[in-house]
Design an enzyme around this catalytic site. Structure first.
Site, PDB file in Angstrom:
ATOM      1  N   GLU A  67      36.547   7.423  17.764  1.00 22.19           N
ATOM      2  CA  GLU A  67      35.514   6.402  17.963  1.00 22.19           C
ATOM      3  C   GLU A  67      34.567   6.323  16.777  1.00 22.19           C
ATOM      4  O   GLU A  67      34.204   5.225  16.327  1.00 22.19           O
ATOM      5  CB  GLU A  67      34.739   6.682  19.258  1.00 22.19           C
ATOM      6  CG  GLU A  67      35.556   6.407  20.512  1.00 22.19           C
ATOM      7  CD  GLU A  67      34.798   6.719  21.779  1.00 22.19           C
ATOM      8  OE1 GLU A  67      33.661   7.244  21.687  1.00 22.19           O
ATOM      9  OE2 GLU A  67      35.320   6.451  22.880  1.00 22.19           O
ATOM     10  N   HIS A 105      33.052   0.338  25.890  1.00 25.12           N
ATOM     11  CA  HIS A 105      33.044   1.252  27.035  1.00 25.12           C
ATOM     12  C   HIS A 105      32.976   0.523  28.375  1.00 25.12           C
ATOM     13  O   HIS A 105      32.980   1.165  29.431  1.00 25.12           O
ATOM     14  CB  HIS A 105      31.864   2.231  26.923  1.00 25.12           C
ATOM     15  CG  HIS A 105      32.098   3.310  25.913  1.00 25.12           C
ATOM     16  ND1 HIS A 105      31.983   3.110  24.555  1.00 25.12           N
ATOM     17  CD2 HIS A 105      32.466   4.619  26.054  1.00 25.12           C
ATOM     18  CE1 HIS A 105      32.247   4.232  23.915  1.00 25.12           C
ATOM     19  NE2 HIS A 105      32.545   5.163  24.793  1.00 25.12           N
TER      20      HIS A 105
END
Length: 304
Positions: free
Chosen positions: A158, A199
């Site tokens: 990420e 997310h």
């Protein structure tokens, strides 16, 4: 010669595709999963396949971006590599032990700064509320597949995508145009928004579980989007201040391990500690703000 509008548009499109591709590989159904069955994110098969896909995707972006920018004559490979902040000790297109020491110090200072913010939860965990059995369970989690995903693969992939690749591309565009096509606020906020939006896929997983109401899912998702976006802002700040993506990676892993600080206590818990905990939370926030710039100061800052 690429125009400023074309350059801005190309960077924005790449960042969107970069973010979307990460979510896509996460959501692809595992090859051995049963059709029409909800996907359990903690199933070992799901964890392995998602980690493999995310790792391959991230490695592809990291390896191809410098080459692509070289082919397009926007930046030299060495220059892009330095901006990516991946190679510890590599800055200004050269590696040195002095740079290596600077990066290691920056990583520990960033971690220390974050631990100041989490001073309440840290004291709560080690000195008050945790039993030996719970600590053993947490150690088992660290070496489990879930721990590998949350503390290693997740933070690395990420941060490399949402910080290293995304922000470094904007910095290259600024250098090529010899002006701030993307200012400080854009560099920090936009990549953080992408990170927060990425997310939101957890809402889909909660919905397919059929265990939660739509209201619960909405509240949970809004809360998660808020704190992941805030963390993205902090991680982007660390990356730009230290010039090393590893500061953001280590802090990301630490925050995943700690989780969001608890804000409530059970009725049977000691009242004195509740007061002490909230005092530490407040003190940690004050000290975090006080040392935010001094503990992230580096000779290799990228912008701030």
């Amino acid at each position: 010669m690429v125009s400023e509008i074309q350059l801005r548009l190309a960077v924005i499109i790449y960042d969107i595709l970069c973010s979307a591709s990460y979510v896509l590989v996460i959501h692809l159904r595992p090859t051995r999963a049963l059709p029409h069955q909800p996907i359990d994110r903690n199933n070992p098969l799901t964890i392995k396949e998602r980690c493999q896909r995310a790792s391959v995707l991230t490695a592809t972006h990291v390896l191809l971006l410098p080459i692509l920018l070289k082919v397009l004559r926007l930046s030299e490979i060495a220059e892009t590599t330095a901006k990516l902040g991946i190679v510890v000790g590599y800055h200004n297109q050269s590696w040195s032990f002095s740079n290596l020491q600077d990066d290691i110090v920056s990583i520990f200072k960033a971690l220390g700064l974050t631990m100041i913010l989490f001073s309440g939860p840290i004291v709560d965990y080690f000195y008050y509320s945790n039993s030996t059995e719970v600590i053993k369970q947490d150690l088992a989690y660290v070496v489990s597949l879930e721990g590998m995903r949350d503390l290693l693969v997740g933070p690395i992939t990420e941060e490399l995508l949402y910080r290293s690749c995304s922000i470094s591309l904007m910095l290259v565009a600024n250098d090529y145009a010899n002006k701030f096509l993307f200012g400080q606020h854009w560099l920090i906020m936009v990549s953080s928004l992408y990170f927060g939006i990425a997310h939101l896929h957890h809402a889909v997983e909660l919905y397919h579980c059929k265990r939660y109401s739509l209201t619960t899912i909405t509240i949970s998702t809004a809360f998660q989007w808020s704190y992941t976006t805030l963390f993205g802002i902090y991680a982007s700040f660390l990356y730009l201040r230290t010039g090393s993506v590893w500061s953001a990676i280590v802090v990301h892993s630490f925050c995943n391990m700690m989780g969001f600080p608890r804000l409530t206590f059970g009725r049977d818990e000691a009242r004195d500690w509740k007061v002490g905990y909230y005092v530490l939370l407040a003190l940690g926030s004050v000290l975090f703000k006080k040392f935010l710039y001094s503990l992230t100061e580096s000779n290799h800052t990228l912008l701030l």
